[in-house]
Design a protein around this motif. Sequence first.
Motif, PDB file in Angstrom:
ATOM      1  N   ALA A   1     -14.452  11.620   5.649  1.00  0.00           N
ATOM      2  CA  ALA A   1     -13.158  11.613   4.944  1.00  0.00           C
ATOM      3  C   ALA A   1     -12.231  12.696   5.480  1.00  0.00           C
ATOM      4  N   LEU A   2     -12.766  13.874   5.752  1.00  0.00           N
ATOM      5  CA  LEU A   2     -11.942  14.940   6.298  1.00  0.00           C
ATOM      6  C   LEU A   2     -11.491  14.622   7.721  1.00  0.00           C
ATOM      7  N   ARG A   3     -12.364  14.016   8.513  1.00  0.00           N
ATOM      8  CA  ARG A   3     -11.962  13.650   9.882  1.00  0.00           C
ATOM      9  C   ARG A   3     -10.855  12.606   9.853  1.00  0.00           C
ATOM     10  N   ALA A   4     -10.927  11.673   8.901  1.00  0.00           N
ATOM     11  CA  ALA A   4      -9.899  10.634   8.800  1.00  0.00           C
ATOM     12  C   ALA A   4      -8.539  11.221   8.459  1.00  0.00           C
ATOM     13  N   GLN A   5      -8.523  12.392   7.823  1.00  0.00           N
ATOM     14  CA  GLN A   5      -7.266  13.055   7.489  1.00  0.00           C
ATOM     15  C   GLN A   5      -6.760  13.948   8.616  1.00  0.00           C
ATOM     16  N   GLY A   6      -7.474  13.956   9.751  1.00  0.00           N
ATOM     17  CA  GLY A   6      -7.029  14.710  10.910  1.00  0.00           C
ATOM     18  C   GLY A   6      -7.550  16.129  10.998  1.00  0.00           C
ATOM     19  N   ASN A   7      -8.538  16.495  10.185  1.00  0.00           N
ATOM     20  CA  ASN A   7      -9.091  17.846  10.227  1.00  0.00           C
ATOM     21  C   ASN A   7     -10.012  18.010  11.440  1.00  0.00           C
ATOM     22  N   GLY A   8     -10.032  19.211  11.992  1.00  0.00           N
ATOM     23  CA  GLY A   8     -10.859  19.515  13.146  1.00  0.00           C
ATOM     24  C   GLY A   8     -12.308  19.753  12.778  1.00  0.00           C
ATOM     25  N   PRO A   9     -13.183  19.939  13.779  1.00  0.00           N
ATOM     26  CA  PRO A   9     -14.622  20.111  13.510  1.00  0.00           C
ATOM     27  C   PRO A   9     -14.951  21.368  12.725  1.00  0.00           C
ATOM     28  N   VAL A  10     -14.168  22.434  12.921  1.00  0.00           N
ATOM     29  CA  VAL A  10     -14.455  23.669  12.191  1.00  0.00           C
ATOM     30  C   VAL A  10     -14.202  23.476  10.704  1.00  0.00           C
ATOM     31  N   ALA A  11     -13.073  22.886  10.356  1.00  0.00           N
ATOM     32  CA  ALA A  11     -12.760  22.634   8.943  1.00  0.00           C
ATOM     33  C   ALA A  11     -13.757  21.652   8.334  1.00  0.00           C
ATOM     34  N   VAL A  12     -14.143  20.636   9.087  1.00  0.00           N
ATOM     35  CA  VAL A  12     -15.111  19.660   8.581  1.00  0.00           C
ATOM     36  C   VAL A  12     -16.440  20.338   8.274  1.00  0.00           C
ATOM     37  N   PHE A  13     -16.845  21.246   9.158  1.00  0.00           N
ATOM     38  CA  PHE A  13     -18.139  21.900   8.943  1.00  0.00           C
ATOM     39  C   PHE A  13     -18.102  22.800   7.712  1.00  0.00           C
ATOM     40  N   PHE A  14     -17.059  23.630   7.583  1.00  0.00           N
ATOM     41  CA  PHE A  14     -17.028  24.609   6.507  1.00  0.00           C
ATOM     42  C   PHE A  14     -16.692  24.000   5.149  1.00  0.00           C
ATOM     43  N   TYR A  15     -15.952  22.887   5.128  1.00  0.00           N
ATOM     44  CA  TYR A  15     -15.539  22.322   3.851  1.00  0.00           C
ATOM     45  C   TYR A  15     -16.300  21.073   3.451  1.00  0.00           C
ATOM     46  N   ALA A  16     -17.075  20.487   4.362  1.00  0.00           N
ATOM     47  CA  ALA A  16     -17.812  19.272   4.029  1.00  0.00           C
ATOM     48  C   ALA A  16     -19.307  19.416   4.286  1.00  0.00           C
ATOM     49  N   THR A  17     -19.665  19.753   5.522  1.00  0.00           N
ATOM     50  CA  THR A  17     -21.085  19.783   5.888  1.00  0.00           C
ATOM     51  C   THR A  17     -21.808  20.969   5.267  1.00  0.00           C
ATOM     52  N   LEU A  18     -21.270  22.177   5.465  1.00  0.00           N
ATOM     53  CA  LEU A  18     -21.969  23.383   5.013  1.00  0.00           C
ATOM     54  C   LEU A  18     -22.193  23.406   3.505  1.00  0.00           C
ATOM     55  N   PRO A  19     -21.209  23.098   2.654  1.00  0.00           N
ATOM     56  CA  PRO A  19     -21.480  23.137   1.207  1.00  0.00           C
ATOM     57  C   PRO A  19     -22.610  22.204   0.780  1.00  0.00           C
ATOM     58  N   GLN A  20     -22.801  21.099   1.496  1.00  0.00           N
ATOM     59  CA  GLN A  20     -23.850  20.157   1.115  1.00  0.00           C
ATOM     60  C   GLN A  20     -25.241  20.614   1.546  1.00  0.00           C
ATOM     61  N   VAL A  21     -25.324  21.268   2.697  1.00  0.00           N
ATOM     62  CA  VAL A  21     -26.639  21.638   3.225  1.00  0.00           C
ATOM     63  C   VAL A  21     -27.002  23.093   2.953  1.00  0.00           C
ATOM     64  N   LEU A  22     -26.066  23.881   2.413  1.00  0.00           N
ATOM     65  CA  LEU A  22     -26.327  25.315   2.231  1.00  0.00           C
ATOM     66  C   LEU A  22     -27.546  25.591   1.348  1.00  0.00           C
ATOM     67  N   PRO A  23     -27.727  24.909   0.199  1.00  0.00           N
ATOM     68  CA  PRO A  23     -28.944  25.177  -0.584  1.00  0.00           C
ATOM     69  C   PRO A  23     -30.224  24.923   0.211  1.00  0.00           C
ATOM     70  N   GLN A  24     -30.222  23.899   1.039  1.00  0.00           N
ATOM     71  CA  GLN A  24     -31.396  23.609   1.849  1.00  0.00           C
ATOM     72  C   GLN A  24     -31.622  24.696   2.899  1.00  0.00           C
ATOM     73  N   LEU A  25     -30.535  25.185   3.504  1.00  0.00           N
ATOM     74  CA  LEU A  25     -30.659  26.245   4.504  1.00  0.00           C
ATOM     75  C   LEU A  25     -31.203  27.525   3.883  1.00  0.00           C
ATOM     76  N   VAL A  26     -30.700  27.870   2.703  1.00  0.00           N
ATOM     77  CA  VAL A  26     -31.182  29.075   2.026  1.00  0.00           C
ATOM     78  C   VAL A  26     -32.650  28.927   1.644  1.00  0.00           C
ATOM     79  N   SER A  27     -33.039  27.725   1.189  1.00  0.00           N
ATOM     80  CA  SER A  27     -34.429  27.492   0.826  1.00  0.00           C
ATOM     81  C   SER A  27     -35.344  27.641   2.032  1.00  0.00           C
ATOM     82  N   TYR A  28     -34.932  27.107   3.180  1.00  0.00           N
ATOM     83  CA  TYR A  28     -35.714  27.267   4.404  1.00  0.00           C
ATOM     84  C   TYR A  28     -35.858  28.749   4.774  1.00  0.00           C
ATOM     85  N   THR A  29     -34.755  29.489   4.642  1.00  0.00           N
ATOM     86  CA  THR A  29     -34.776  30.903   5.011  1.00  0.00           C
ATOM     87  C   THR A  29     -35.706  31.705   4.107  1.00  0.00           C
ATOM     88  N   LEU A  30     -35.651  31.438   2.810  1.00  0.00           N
ATOM     89  CA  LEU A  30     -36.529  32.143   1.884  1.00  0.00           C
ATOM     90  C   LEU A  30     -37.993  31.811   2.142  1.00  0.00           C
TER      91      LEU A  30
END
Length: 259
Positions: free
Chosen positions: A166-195
Motif C-alpha cells: 500500500a505504501l509503495r502504491a502511494q509512491g513511497n520509497g524503500p526506506v519509508a516502506v521499511f520503517f513505517y510498514a515492515t519494521l513495525p510488523q516484525v519488530l516484536p519477532q526481532l526482539v524475541s529472537y534477540t532475547l
Amino acid sequence: MNLPRAKAWGFGVGVAVLIVASFRELDLQWAAFLSPGALAAMGRFLGEFFPPDFSPAVVRKVVGASGETLAMSALGTLLAALGGMALALPASRPAGTRAAPLRGPIRLLLNGLRAVPELVWAALLLISAGLGPLAGTLALALHTTGVLGRLFAEAIENGPPGPAQALRAQGNGPVAVFFYATLPQVLPQLVSYTLYRWENNIRAAAILGVVGAGGLGQMLAFHMGLFQMGKTATVLVAMLLLVALVDGASYALRRAMDR
C-alpha cells in the motif's frame, strides 16, 4: 496417499534410518557407562564438589567474574543485533520488491559466521585481542550475528506484504516502506529472537572463559585444573544463578511485549 503425506512419511523414515545408523556408527558403550564401578567413580567425583567454598574472598572473585560474564553476553548480543539487522536488509527480499542482487552473497556470509562455533572464534581472536573479555565478546558477536542475521532476514521476508504494498502504491520509497510498514510488523519477532539469543549467549560466555576469554569460564578452568573442587562448585553455582537470572529477565520482557 497424497503427496504432502507421502513426503512427511518419507522424511520420518529417513530420520529414523539416520538415528539407527548413528547408534551403529558411534558404538556407545552403555553397559560400561552404567556399570557399578563407573557409577561409583562418578559418585566419588561429584562428592568432591561438596561443600562449595563460600568464603568471602572466593565469593568476591566469583561475583566480579559473574559481572564480567554478564557484560560479555549483553554487549556481544547487542553488537550482534546491530550487525544482524545491517546484514539482514540486503539478505532479504520482501514480497513485491525487486530482485536483491546481494541476497546470495550476504546469506553465504551469514552462513560462514554462524558455522564457526563461539569457542573457535574466541581461540582465533585471542591471537589479536589477547586474553580477557574482549576476545569473548567479539566471538559471541560474530557467531550471533550470523544467527540473528538469518533469523531477521527470514522474518522480514515472511512479514505480511499488504501494508508495504500500500505504501509503495502511494509512491513511497524503500526506506519509508521499511520503517513505517515492515519494521513495525516484525519488530516484536526481532526482539524475541534477540532475547532468546541473549539467553544462549550467557551460557556460551560462561564457557568461553575456558580458552582464556575471561569471566566465570576462566575461573572454572583455573580451579578445575588445580583440582580445587570446592571453589569449582562455587563457580558452578554462580553459573546456574546467572543463567536463571537472565532466563527470568528475558521471559519477563517477552511477556511484557505480548501484552
